[in-house]
Design an enzyme around this catalytic site. Structure first.
Site, mmCIF file in Angstrom:
data_model
loop_
_atom_site.group_PDB
_atom_site.id
_atom_site.type_symbol
_atom_site.label_atom_id
_atom_site.label_comp_id
_atom_site.label_asym_id
_atom_site.label_seq_id
_atom_site.Cartn_x
_atom_site.Cartn_y
_atom_site.Cartn_z
ATOM 1 N N ASN A 87 1.183 -1.179 0.214
ATOM 2 C CA ASN A 87 -0.017 0.221 0.080
ATOM 3 C C ASN A 87 0.728 1.555 -0.139
ATOM 4 O OD1 ASN A 87 -2.650 -1.408 0.098
ATOM 5 N ND2 ASN A 87 -2.780 -1.338 1.964
ATOM 6 N N ARG A 433 -10.417 -4.403 -14.697
ATOM 7 C CA ARG A 433 -9.198 -5.356 -14.483
ATOM 8 C C ARG A 433 -10.129 -6.694 -14.640
ATOM 9 N NH1 ARG A 433 -5.774 -1.768 -12.115
ATOM 10 N NH2 ARG A 433 -6.694 0.150 -10.961
ATOM 11 N N HIS A 493 -15.285 2.576 -15.243
ATOM 12 C CA HIS A 493 -15.040 2.045 -14.400
ATOM 13 C C HIS A 493 -16.300 0.837 -13.769
ATOM 14 C CE1 HIS A 493 -14.211 1.694 -9.642
ATOM 15 N NE2 HIS A 493 -13.153 1.184 -10.466
ATOM 16 N N ARG A 622 -13.930 2.394 4.497
ATOM 17 C CA ARG A 622 -12.670 1.453 5.061
ATOM 18 C C ARG A 622 -12.085 2.101 4.763
ATOM 19 N NH1 ARG A 622 -10.970 -1.248 -0.159
ATOM 20 N NH2 ARG A 622 -9.743 0.531 -0.181
ATOM 21 N N HIS A 650 -14.921 -3.787 -0.172
ATOM 22 C CA HIS A 650 -14.773 -3.189 -1.649
ATOM 23 C C HIS A 650 -16.157 -2.495 -1.929
ATOM 24 C CE1 HIS A 650 -13.619 -3.028 -5.825
ATOM 25 N NE2 HIS A 650 -12.779 -2.559 -5.047
#
Length: 755
Positions: A87, A433, A493, A622, A650
């Protein structure tokens, strides 16, 4: 588990009685939040917003804290150390690179958090230094635990004579030929240092000349050389063990190379050698790419990124001033961009430790269950044909929650069934992705080769996946898939799939809309929601969206879906304002939100206004959050919590009471967008309304579990610091409070960890 900070008490949760529709109702946030000693304020104290980057570092502190959770298996704790480092690498590449460009450009105006770019950069340096110190302390705590578990790392001096001979033979056969020492002198330029590579910097001098040939006071000058560790060779070298030895003993690649440097620099005297690693900026994602030939433009941009500016130098803490100065000068960085690190906690080494094959030291693997409605439909049909899958969707909308429910047996199966079904005419999908061996690519290719019309929007600008997506685009085009690259100036997206099927009464559309990528690997690690539906109102909007993405149509209206950047922001604003009106009338006014990040200033100001109007607002966020909760007169009816644990949260879920007491009668949405400016204004995003009552009950349960969690949850204070909750002393062993979000939802899914 770490205790909550002394002197702080998380706000309690009141649960309104009344059966399955119960929802935790947020209390008013504490009016007086005491400053936690040593905790940074994430922005100017008078500002209405936290600083985005410092708030993100506070999130990574929550990740790092998981490594100190003694209830977790040992290698899982190491895994969190590795995630923390990964990260932080991305943070430097993306965010610190941007801040440095602003400073170098002379930008001095403060942002909405009250901080100038230079103040932000200094704050980030201070915070990162403290976090890295905590990381290294955690690692030192775990090493003795590894030894007790039979995982022993030996320094070179601790090896027996037999082990040294073995390591030297192994080095000669497996490492030495792959090493390339690169000298720096008048005939050799300073070598290119690739991003995140592990390197050894060496200072060496030639042999002392004879006294008669040496001027008084003169001596040989040290030369600099760089040695890059081959990326394909593991840093943990397992030593051969005797038959009676338990556990595993490891030598370290860095030690073996260091003690054989005389082979690489024959005739020289090595004065010093230290490990170092550089981080390069990821560069600016440009909107001025050549859209007429986007593939080639992206490929050219990727080549330039390799040579981007260095934004961080990590160097072994034992480095001398001479060697440090040479690296700083040659890399053209500020001395403040140098971060000292212990050699034994390198990123590669920690990652390899976390990956060791020791099932007894990690979580039992979780195998997601087949969604019950799909399993029942397939079993009742007595066949595995695609028709049964579509029949289940026709019967009722199906909400899936990954990884608790199997991604392979739901989302992957949906596209596979569509590719195999002779009655399917068209498949359309957006890909942001996916995995290198993606079953989605395979099935889209199979469908196109069988004569179906297949269209796929591949987002070439997905950060750090650009190269892979270029390869996928070429592969799909070669198979006859109609590939589009999105809309100029907007990233696509959204996570959507559309299947058009020929049926008895004409064509019917089936859709999957989700919060996560079509990526089989991350679907095992991230929590995401998805909806299978053939609701004609929703699929009609999705047909229009795909026509916009792949065709020449102007942006159409979307009566049902929330689509950014066209209707999503406006509709969210309207729903917030509607809650304010209900609060003024004394009607139930409630907003429940689950996002990964909250940064959009307009949305935040509207939430502040809603809080002032009496709307009760609870946000599960989060990652970073720029909204300041619990501030008297501004946000006292807003509370923010974060859940960090086994899976990466997520999913994005939104609930508005709409004047209804029972939350199942309010409005529910989930989708691909966080409440960030980029998501709402610069990306194509989709949020889908959830109309099925059973699906709403499941979303409500997800929120209930998060709000009741006292194991994985942290409460955000008005100063930007996260306070970890402590389980109540009287909590039942089977309660959400003690089990936490992940264990509770796994148990409720009904599956079992695999052996």
């Amino acid at each position: 588990m770490e205790p909550a900070h002394e002197g702080t008490t998380p706000p309690t949760i009141r649960v309104r009685p009344g059966g399955p529709a119960d929802v935790p109702m947020p209390q008013t946030a504490r009016k007086n939040v005491s400053r936690i000693p040593g905790a940074p304020f994430i922005g100017d104290e008078q500002a209405r917003f936290f600083n985005r980057d410092l708030s993100w570092l506070e999130f990574n502190r929550r990740v790092l804290a998981q490594a100190g959770d003694e209830t977790l298996p040992l290698l899982e704790r190491l895994r969190f150390l590795s995630i923390f480092t990964s990260n932080l690498d991305e943070f430097f590449m993306k965010r610190v690179g941007l801040l440095k460009r602003q400073v170098h450009a002379g930008v001095s105006a403060p942002g909405p958090d009250g901080l100038t770019p230079r103040q932000q950069l200094n704050g980030c340096r201070e915070f990162v230094t403290a976090l890295q110190g905590e990381h290294d302390a955690r690692y030192r705590e775990l090493v003795p635990l590894l030894e007790r578990a039979g995982i022993v790392m030996l320094r070179y001096t601790e090896l027996s004579a037999k082990e040294r001979r073995w390591s030297e033979d192994w080095y000669r056969a497996n490492v030495f030929p792959a090493l390339t020492p690169l000298a720096v002198n008048p005939t050799h330029r300073f070598p290119f240092i690739s991003n995140l590579s592990e390197n050894l910097a060496v200072l060496a001098t030639p042999p002392e000349p004879a006294p008669a040939q040496t001027l008084p006071g003169a001596g040989p000058e040290a030369s600099f050389a760089r040695l890059k560790f081959p990326q394909t060779i593991r840093h943990l070298v397992r030593l051969p063990s005797g038959e009676r030895e338990a556990g595993a003993r490891y030598a370290l690649l860095q030690d073996i190379i260091r003690h054989n440097l005389d082979d690489l620099f024959p005739g020289l005297r090595v004065e010093e050698h230290v490990l170092f690693r550089v981080t390069r900026s990821a560069g600016i994602q440009r909107d001025d790419l050549d859209t007429a030939n986007l593939l080639q433009s992206i490929e050219a941009d990727l080549k330039q990124r390799r040579f981007a500016r260095v934004v961080r130098l990590e160097i072994e803490e034992s480095a001398g001033e001479e060697l440090r100065r040479r690296l700083v000068d040659k890399l053209n960085i500020d001395s403040q961009d140098v971060y000292e690190r212990p050699a034994l906690s390198s990123a590669q080494l920690v990652a390899e430790l976390a990956d060791l094959e020791r099932p007894d030291l990690r979580h039992k693997p979780w195998k997601g269950v087949t969604p019950p409605r799909l399993a029942t439909a397939m079993a009742a049909s007595g066949e595995k044909s695609s028709a049964a899958f579509f029949a289940a969707i026709r019967k009722q909308d199906i909400l899936v929650h990954h990884p608790y429910e199997s991604f392979r047996m739901s989302v992957e199966r949906f596209i596979a069934a569509a590719a195999a079904d002779p009655d399917v005419l068209t498949i359309k999908q957006t890909l942001y992705r996916t995995s290198p061996d993606s079953p989605f690519i395979e099935n889209l290719v199979r469908a196109a080769e069988s004569g179906k019309q297949v269209a796929c929007l591949v987002e070439l600008r997905a950060r750090f996946d650009e190269g892979r997506n270029v390869r996928f685009a070429r592969q799909l085009e070669k198979a006859g898939v109609h590939v589009a690259y999105g809309v100029a100036g907007l990233k696509t997206h959204c996570k959507t799939s559309l299947v058009v099927r020929r049926e008895r009464h004409g064509l019917r559309c089936y859709a999957h809309l989700g919060t996560g990528n079509y990526h089989p690997r991350t679907a095992q690690l991230y929590t995401d929601c998805g909806l299978f539906t053939c609701d004609p109102e929703i699929t009609a909007d999705l047909v229009n969206l795909f026509n916009f993405l792949t065709g020449m149509a102007a942006a159409p209206s979307y009566p049902n879906l929330l689509v950014a950047p066209f209707t999503m922001r406006t509709r969210f604003n309207q729903m917030i304002e509607r809650e304010m009106e209900f609060a003024r009338r004394g009607r139930p006014a409630r907003i429940l939100v689950k996002v990964n990040a909250l940064e959009d200033r307009d949305i935040t100001e509207r939430l502040y206004a809603a809080s002032a109007a009496g709307v009760q607002i609870t946000i599960v966020c989060r990652g970073f959050c720029c909204l300041r909760p619990g501030v008297p007169g501004m946000s006292e009816n807003i509370r923010v919590l974060s859940v960090v644990g086994r899976f990466l949260e997520h999913s994005r879920i939104f609930h508005f009471a709409s004047g209804q007491e029972d939350p199942l009668d309010g409005d529910w949405y989930f989708g691909s967008a966080d409440w960030m400016y980029r998501n709402l204004s610069n990306r194509v995003e989709v949020a889908v309304p959830v109309r099925d009552r059973e699906a709403r009950e499941r979303l409500l349960r997800i929120m209930q579990v998060h709000l009741a969690d006292h194991r994985n949850a942290w409460d955000l204070t008005g100063e930007g610091h996260s306070v970890r909750r402590a389980p109540p002393r009287d909590a039942s062993p089977d309660s959400v409070e003690l089990l936490g979000t992940f264990e509770t939802l796994m148990r409720e899914a009904g599956g079992q960890p695999t052996a």
